[in-house]
Design a protein around this motif. Sequence first.
Motif, PDB file in Angstrom:
ATOM      1  N   ASP A 332       2.415  13.940 -37.736  1.00 49.21           N
ATOM      2  CA  ASP A 332       2.265  14.870 -38.854  1.00 49.21           C
ATOM      3  C   ASP A 332       0.936  14.604 -39.547  1.00 49.21           C
ATOM      4  O   ASP A 332       0.778  13.619 -40.273  1.00 49.21           O
ATOM      5  CB  ASP A 332       3.439  14.708 -39.837  1.00 49.21           C
ATOM      6  CG  ASP A 332       4.760  15.159 -39.220  1.00 49.21           C
ATOM      7  OD1 ASP A 332       4.735  15.993 -38.294  1.00 49.21           O
ATOM      8  OD2 ASP A 332       5.809  14.668 -39.689  1.00 49.21           O
ATOM      9  N   LYS A 333       0.020  15.506 -39.327  1.00 46.09           N
ATOM     10  CA  LYS A 333      -1.356  15.329 -39.777  1.00 46.09           C
ATOM     11  C   LYS A 333      -1.489  15.085 -41.288  1.00 46.09           C
ATOM     12  O   LYS A 333      -2.306  14.295 -41.726  1.00 46.09           O
ATOM     13  CB  LYS A 333      -2.126  16.595 -39.382  1.00 46.09           C
ATOM     14  CG  LYS A 333      -3.526  16.664 -39.922  1.00 46.09           C
ATOM     15  CD  LYS A 333      -4.309  17.832 -39.360  1.00 46.09           C
ATOM     16  CE  LYS A 333      -5.727  17.761 -39.923  1.00 46.09           C
ATOM     17  NZ  LYS A 333      -6.590  18.819 -39.421  1.00 46.09           N
ATOM     18  N   TRP A 334      -0.699  15.818 -42.083  1.00 49.63           N
ATOM     19  CA  TRP A 334      -0.877  15.781 -43.538  1.00 49.63           C
ATOM     20  C   TRP A 334       0.061  14.809 -44.224  1.00 49.63           C
ATOM     21  O   TRP A 334       0.121  14.775 -45.461  1.00 49.63           O
ATOM     22  CB  TRP A 334      -0.662  17.181 -44.128  1.00 49.63           C
ATOM     23  CG  TRP A 334      -1.488  18.245 -43.507  1.00 49.63           C
ATOM     24  CD1 TRP A 334      -1.067  19.256 -42.697  1.00 49.63           C
ATOM     25  CD2 TRP A 334      -2.904  18.446 -43.661  1.00 49.63           C
ATOM     26  NE1 TRP A 334      -2.118  20.062 -42.331  1.00 49.63           N
ATOM     27  CE2 TRP A 334      -3.258  19.591 -42.908  1.00 49.63           C
ATOM     28  CE3 TRP A 334      -3.924  17.763 -44.359  1.00 49.63           C
ATOM     29  CZ2 TRP A 334      -4.571  20.074 -42.832  1.00 49.63           C
ATOM     30  CZ3 TRP A 334      -5.224  18.242 -44.281  1.00 49.63           C
ATOM     31  CH2 TRP A 334      -5.531  19.382 -43.529  1.00 49.63           C
ATOM     32  N   ALA A 335       0.825  14.064 -43.407  1.00 49.49           N
ATOM     33  CA  ALA A 335       1.890  13.250 -43.996  1.00 49.49           C
ATOM     34  C   ALA A 335       1.563  11.765 -43.985  1.00 49.49           C
ATOM     35  O   ALA A 335       0.761  11.302 -43.168  1.00 49.49           O
ATOM     36  CB  ALA A 335       3.190  13.490 -43.238  1.00 49.49           C
ATOM     37  N   TRP A 336       2.219  11.054 -44.858  1.00 45.59           N
ATOM     38  CA  TRP A 336       2.046   9.602 -44.923  1.00 45.59           C
ATOM     39  C   TRP A 336       2.619   8.915 -43.695  1.00 45.59           C
ATOM     40  O   TRP A 336       3.341   9.532 -42.908  1.00 45.59           O
ATOM     41  CB  TRP A 336       2.686   9.043 -46.194  1.00 45.59           C
ATOM     42  CG  TRP A 336       4.179   9.229 -46.365  1.00 45.59           C
ATOM     43  CD1 TRP A 336       5.107   9.608 -45.430  1.00 45.59           C
ATOM     44  CD2 TRP A 336       4.912   9.043 -47.580  1.00 45.59           C
ATOM     45  NE1 TRP A 336       6.357   9.656 -45.992  1.00 45.59           N
ATOM     46  CE2 TRP A 336       6.277   9.314 -47.306  1.00 45.59           C
ATOM     47  CE3 TRP A 336       4.556   8.650 -48.884  1.00 45.59           C
ATOM     48  CZ2 TRP A 336       7.273   9.223 -48.280  1.00 45.59           C
ATOM     49  CZ3 TRP A 336       5.552   8.562 -49.838  1.00 45.59           C
ATOM     50  CH2 TRP A 336       6.891   8.848 -49.529  1.00 45.59           C
ATOM     51  N   VAL A 337       2.279   7.642 -43.510  1.00 43.01           N
ATOM     52  CA  VAL A 337       2.963   6.800 -42.540  1.00 43.01           C
ATOM     53  C   VAL A 337       3.660   5.710 -43.344  1.00 43.01           C
ATOM     54  O   VAL A 337       3.267   5.400 -44.466  1.00 43.01           O
ATOM     55  CB  VAL A 337       1.995   6.148 -41.514  1.00 43.01           C
ATOM     56  CG1 VAL A 337       1.230   7.211 -40.741  1.00 43.01           C
ATOM     57  CG2 VAL A 337       1.035   5.174 -42.189  1.00 43.01           C
ATOM     58  N   PHE A 338       4.707   5.163 -42.781  1.00 43.51           N
ATOM     59  CA  PHE A 338       5.358   3.996 -43.367  1.00 43.51           C
ATOM     60  C   PHE A 338       4.903   2.771 -42.588  1.00 43.51           C
ATOM     61  O   PHE A 338       4.522   2.878 -41.415  1.00 43.51           O
ATOM     62  CB  PHE A 338       6.878   4.128 -43.274  1.00 43.51           C
ATOM     63  CG  PHE A 338       7.494   4.966 -44.366  1.00 43.51           C
ATOM     64  CD1 PHE A 338       6.724   5.501 -45.393  1.00 43.51           C
ATOM     65  CD2 PHE A 338       8.864   5.225 -44.363  1.00 43.51           C
ATOM     66  CE1 PHE A 338       7.299   6.266 -46.407  1.00 43.51           C
ATOM     67  CE2 PHE A 338       9.444   5.986 -45.382  1.00 43.51           C
ATOM     68  CZ  PHE A 338       8.674   6.505 -46.402  1.00 43.51           C
ATOM     69  N   PHE A 339       4.954   1.628 -43.231  1.00 48.38           N
ATOM     70  CA  PHE A 339       4.714   0.378 -42.502  1.00 48.38           C
ATOM     71  C   PHE A 339       5.798  -0.613 -42.899  1.00 48.38           C
ATOM     72  O   PHE A 339       6.402  -0.486 -43.971  1.00 48.38           O
ATOM     73  CB  PHE A 339       3.315  -0.189 -42.776  1.00 48.38           C
ATOM     74  CG  PHE A 339       3.047  -0.530 -44.217  1.00 48.38           C
ATOM     75  CD1 PHE A 339       2.435   0.377 -45.061  1.00 48.38           C
ATOM     76  CD2 PHE A 339       3.402  -1.778 -44.729  1.00 48.38           C
ATOM     77  CE1 PHE A 339       2.186   0.058 -46.402  1.00 48.38           C
ATOM     78  CE2 PHE A 339       3.151  -2.118 -46.058  1.00 48.38           C
ATOM     79  CZ  PHE A 339       2.544  -1.182 -46.900  1.00 48.38           C
TER      80      PHE A 339
END
Length: 396
Positions: A332-339
Amino acid sequence: MPGVRGPAVYSQEPPRHPCLKINSKEPFNAEPPRSALISSYVTPVELFYKRNHGPIPIVDDIERYRVSIIGLIENPKELSMADIRKLPKYNVPATLQCAGNRRTAMSKVKTVKGVGWDVSAIGNAVWGGARLVDVLELVGIPKLTATTPSGGKHVEFTSVDKCKEENGGPYKASIPLKQATSPEADVLLAYEMNGEALNRDHGYPLRVIVPGVIGARSVKWLDSIDITAEECQGFFMQRDYKMFPPSVNWENINWASRRPQMDFPVQSAICSLEDVDMVKDGKVTVAGYAVSGGGRGIERVDLSIDGGKTWVEVARYQKPNVPYVADDMNSDKWAWVFFKAEVDIPQNAEIVAKAVDIAANVQPEDVADIWNLRGILNTSWHRVRVRVGYSNLTQN
Ligand SMILES: Nc1nc2c(c(=O)[nH]1)N[C@H]1C(S)=C(S)[C@@H](COP(=O)(O)O)O[C@H]1N2
Ligand SMILES: [Mo]
């Protein structure tokens, strides 16, 4: 606008989730607790931060609701919700972040003006609606237009709410026409959030979503779209949401010297721990979010348990079973990532996260270096202090 009862008072606010931390009651500004924020990749509507500058308007006659498209165009038009729903519907996962996210931490360096926020003035939703590019085609503006024949270069969005900063007038913002008419930019007129009709807090019946840009430009409760020669001259574009250097204070500020902030810089925050946390043993889960502006993916998230002396890279992800690849079609280009990482820490640890985006932009180390009088864009390394407290039972 017909069909709008815009209360200029706070007696008709919608119900809200009790777990939200209220940073200002009137206007209503609230964020979820850190741990709740990262409990799901798509933020539930009730946990999504609420950022308002006035009372929540009531649009109670949806049949009569119209969005007018006016300005430097051949054929101005009024669109009903039915007209907008007739256009192809897009579902765009996009993270919205207030420019004031993490302001409270910046204000500890030196006082800033603005509502205090911890790290949760951010959320990720699936926005459903019509693309602005398709709406503008209805009034004769082709895709990828930088200037209309009559000199229109900007698209100004006006709301129906009433804000004291605008002397009781509506909230406004603009984006360049080039971005508004670019299919790649995914600018939406959204009527859904996570598959449900937009609720009052988030802009019912229709709001703008400008992915990758500070939340301030995603105007809620849309009333009109004006094609203009100049960028919006409203308060929130010209006398707010601009990034100043640390040397600028309220005596020497020259608002005209800076551009309105648009793209968000690279950001990350640890959400599984509070600023100062006491944990039972030396094994802690360090989890949080990372996101950048302009659709730039997250290339890397680095984690330190010694205040930033040494670092390890941590896994980042969006959806289960889909490996995240920055800049890939399946992400998802506009979305955050979780870590997320499990780490072993010594008795006292300063845990730090910093993210790097695909343009190799890195978060700045020290909040003092980016201090600004409005307290915006605090994207400094996020630090939490953890102390291991052995209880009597676990001691040998
Ligand atoms: N009409 C209107 N639109 C608005 C605002 C507002 O006060 N009025 N606040 C802006 C700001 S500063 C942010 S960060 C986002 C917040 O959107 P949310 O409340 O849906 O999270 O809306 C933006 N759009
Ligand atoms: Mo904001």
